[in-house]
Write a protein that holds these residues in place. Structure first.
Motif, PDB file in Angstrom:
ATOM      1  N   ILE A   3       7.803  -0.123 -29.055  1.00 57.48           N
ATOM      2  CA  ILE A   3       7.438  -1.107 -28.035  1.00 57.48           C
ATOM      3  C   ILE A   3       5.914  -1.141 -27.948  1.00 57.48           C
ATOM      4  CG2 ILE A   3       7.669  -1.762 -25.627  1.00 57.48           C
ATOM      5  CD1 ILE A   3      10.197  -0.013 -25.585  1.00 57.48           C
ATOM      6  N   GLU A  93      13.819  -6.852 -26.919  1.00 62.00           N
ATOM      7  CA  GLU A  93      12.424  -6.710 -26.485  1.00 62.00           C
ATOM      8  C   GLU A  93      12.291  -6.738 -24.967  1.00 62.00           C
ATOM      9  OE1 GLU A  93       9.314  -8.871 -28.438  1.00 62.00           O
ATOM     10  OE2 GLU A  93      10.427  -8.852 -30.326  1.00 62.00           O
ATOM     11  N   TYR A  96      13.921  -3.447 -23.385  1.00 61.95           N
ATOM     12  CA  TYR A  96      13.105  -2.254 -23.590  1.00 61.95           C
ATOM     13  C   TYR A  96      11.778  -2.334 -22.830  1.00 61.95           C
ATOM     14  CZ  TYR A  96      16.387  -0.482 -27.057  1.00 61.95           C
ATOM     15  OH  TYR A  96      17.505   0.009 -27.686  1.00 61.95           O
ATOM     16  N   ARG A  97      11.212  -3.522 -22.690  1.00 64.38           N
ATOM     17  CA  ARG A  97       9.975  -3.671 -21.924  1.00 64.38           C
ATOM     18  C   ARG A  97      10.232  -3.362 -20.452  1.00 64.38           C
ATOM     19  NH1 ARG A  97       5.592  -2.222 -21.212  1.00 64.38           N
ATOM     20  NH2 ARG A  97       5.306  -2.498 -23.414  1.00 64.38           N
TER      21      ARG A  97
END
Length: 154
Positions: A3, A93, A96-97
């Motif tokens: 990330i 994305e 996970y962010r």
């Protein structure tokens, strides 16, 4: 999956490190003036219910550093996170962010609490009765916000 760091990550880590390093510096500078006996534990109302040796401040500081390092390591491995939702190529994305932001926020709050307790214990005074409710609201409130974002973006 790696990330990418963003401004939020940088600010959170900077503030966490600043807090920990600042606490170390304060304790080193003021060690001789700290009383030999300090509060070692507070009850839920913030009243001192155990007196201990000032060396326990080192334990508080070490635990704060261990928590910071441990959460920083966990932050690097999203594949081990329990997301609570199905992670797909489309949402990977975002999921996970959001979780990385949650871990970073939790890390900062934990570091702040351990540093605050270490610094406040040097005064020998009771904690404010609002300390525990405010900490719990900040911790669980922020986790709730991130979980809401996670569910919304699944």
């Amino acid at each position: 999956m790696k990330i990418k760091k963003n401004k939020y990550d940088i600010i959170i880590n900077f503030l966490s490190l600043l807090c920990l390093v600042g606490t170390v510096i304060f304790l080193i500078i003021s060690w001789q003036t700290i009383p030999d006996e300090i509060p070692g534990h507070y009850n839920a109302a913030g009243e001192v219910d155990k007196i201990t040796d000032k060396n326990s401040l080192i334990v508080l500081l070490v635990v704060g550093w261990i928590m910071f390092i441990g959460l920083s390591v966990v932050e690097k491995f999203p594949q081990i996170w329990n997301t609570g939702i199905q992670v797909t190529e489309q949402n990977k994305e975002k999921v996970y962010r959001i979780l990385k932001n949650m871990i970073g926020t939790t890390k900062l709050l934990v570091v702040l609490v351990f540093s605050y307790l270490a610094l406040h214990s040097t005064t020998g005074e009771n904690l404010s009765p609002l300390f525990l409710p405010v900490f719990l609201i900040l911790m669980f409130g922020s986790i709730g916000v991130f979980i809401f974002q996670l569910v919304k973006n699944k």
